[in-house]
Scaffold this active site. Sequence first.
Site, short mmCIF file in Angstrom:
data_model
loop_
_atom_site.label_atom_id
_atom_site.label_comp_id
_atom_site.label_asym_id
_atom_site.label_seq_id
_atom_site.Cartn_x
_atom_site.Cartn_y
_atom_site.Cartn_z
CE1 TYR A 197 3.17 -15.88 13.57
CE2 TYR A 197 2.18 -17.69 12.33
CZ TYR A 197 2.30 -16.96 13.50
OH TYR A 197 1.57 -17.32 14.61
CB SER B 117 2.01 -21.06 14.45
OG SER B 117 1.18 -21.04 13.32
#
Length: 325
Positions: free
Chosen positions: A152, A127
Site C-alpha cells: 500500500y 499517505s
Amino acid sequence: MNVLITGIAGFIGYHFGQRLLQEGVEVYGIDNLNDYYDVRLKEARLERLLPYKNFTFQKLDIADRSLTSKLFENCSFQYVVNLAAQAGIRHSINCPTAYIDSNIVGFANLLEGCRNAAIEHLVFASSSSVYGANTKIPFSVTDNVDRPISLYAASKKSNELMAYVYSHLFQIPTTGLRFFTVYGPWGRPDMAYFKFVKAISEGEPVNVYNYGQMERDFTYIDDIVEGLVRILARPPQSNGELPYKLYNIGNHQPVKLLTFIETIEKALQKKAIKNFLPMQPGEVLTTFADINDLAQDIGFQPNTPIEYGIEEFVKWYQAYQPTGS
C-alpha cells in the site's frame, strides 16, 4: 467551478463532496463501490449526496482504461481530486493485485485523462505510510521515503512519482496530500478506532498491537476537508519551477495507542477488554506530521482535539448502527 471526485462514496470522498456541494460547486463523483468493506455503508454515504441538484454520480472503476478515457472525453472538468484507492495496509499483504489495479493502473488512467483534458489542478491522496521505516520525527515532505514497508505504501509513493512526471512533462498543476490517520463519523470499518468502538460497545476484546507501544497522528475528518478545500483553490504555479507540491495533513500531535483507547472508553463510558499482541507486519511505531509547509503556504493547520473527534464518531456510530465489521 466543476470538480471530478473519484472515490466519492468513500470516507473522505463523501465528506469532501458534501462540503463542495453545500457551497454550490458542480461535483461529478465516481466510485466502483467495491466490497472491501460493507457496501451498504458506501451506499448510505452516496444516498446523502444524491439529492443535491449540482451532483452527478457514475459508477466507474478508474482501473478500466476505456471507461476512464471516455469519461474525460465526454465531460469537461476544471479540477480533479483523486481519492479513489484500494485502502488498508494489512490487506495489501494478502491481496496485492487489488493495489496494483486501483492505485497504480487506475491512477495512470487518471493522469492520462488530466493530460488530455488540460485541467487546472489535480489533487491526489497519498499517505503517511510512505514514510515507512523512517525513524526521524516529525515526518517532513523533504525526508527520503525510499523504504516503504507495505505494498500500500509503495503504491502511494508510486503515485507521487507518477504525478511528478506528468507535472514535469505536461505542466499539470498537481498537489499530493499525505494524510495522517483520518478518523471521524462515516469512517471506514477496517480502521482501528472503528473496530475499537464496535468491540468495546459489544463487550468484545480489542486487539492492542505491539502491546500498546505505538503512537498515531490522528487527524479529524473536518480538518482534512478544510485542508482539501483550501488547497484545491490554490494550484501550484510554475514561476520557472515545476507546478507540483506535496503536503502532510496531520494533527501534529501524536497520541499513544493506550491513551487513544482510554479516550474511547470515556466516550462510551465503558472499559475495554484488551488483548495485547505483537506488532503486525507492515505497521510502524509512530506517525507524526511536520505541517510547517501547509501552514506557511495554505495558512491552515489541523487542530481538532482527539476528545472531540472521538465523541463525534461515537455519537454517529450509536445513531447509525453500522453493520460493517
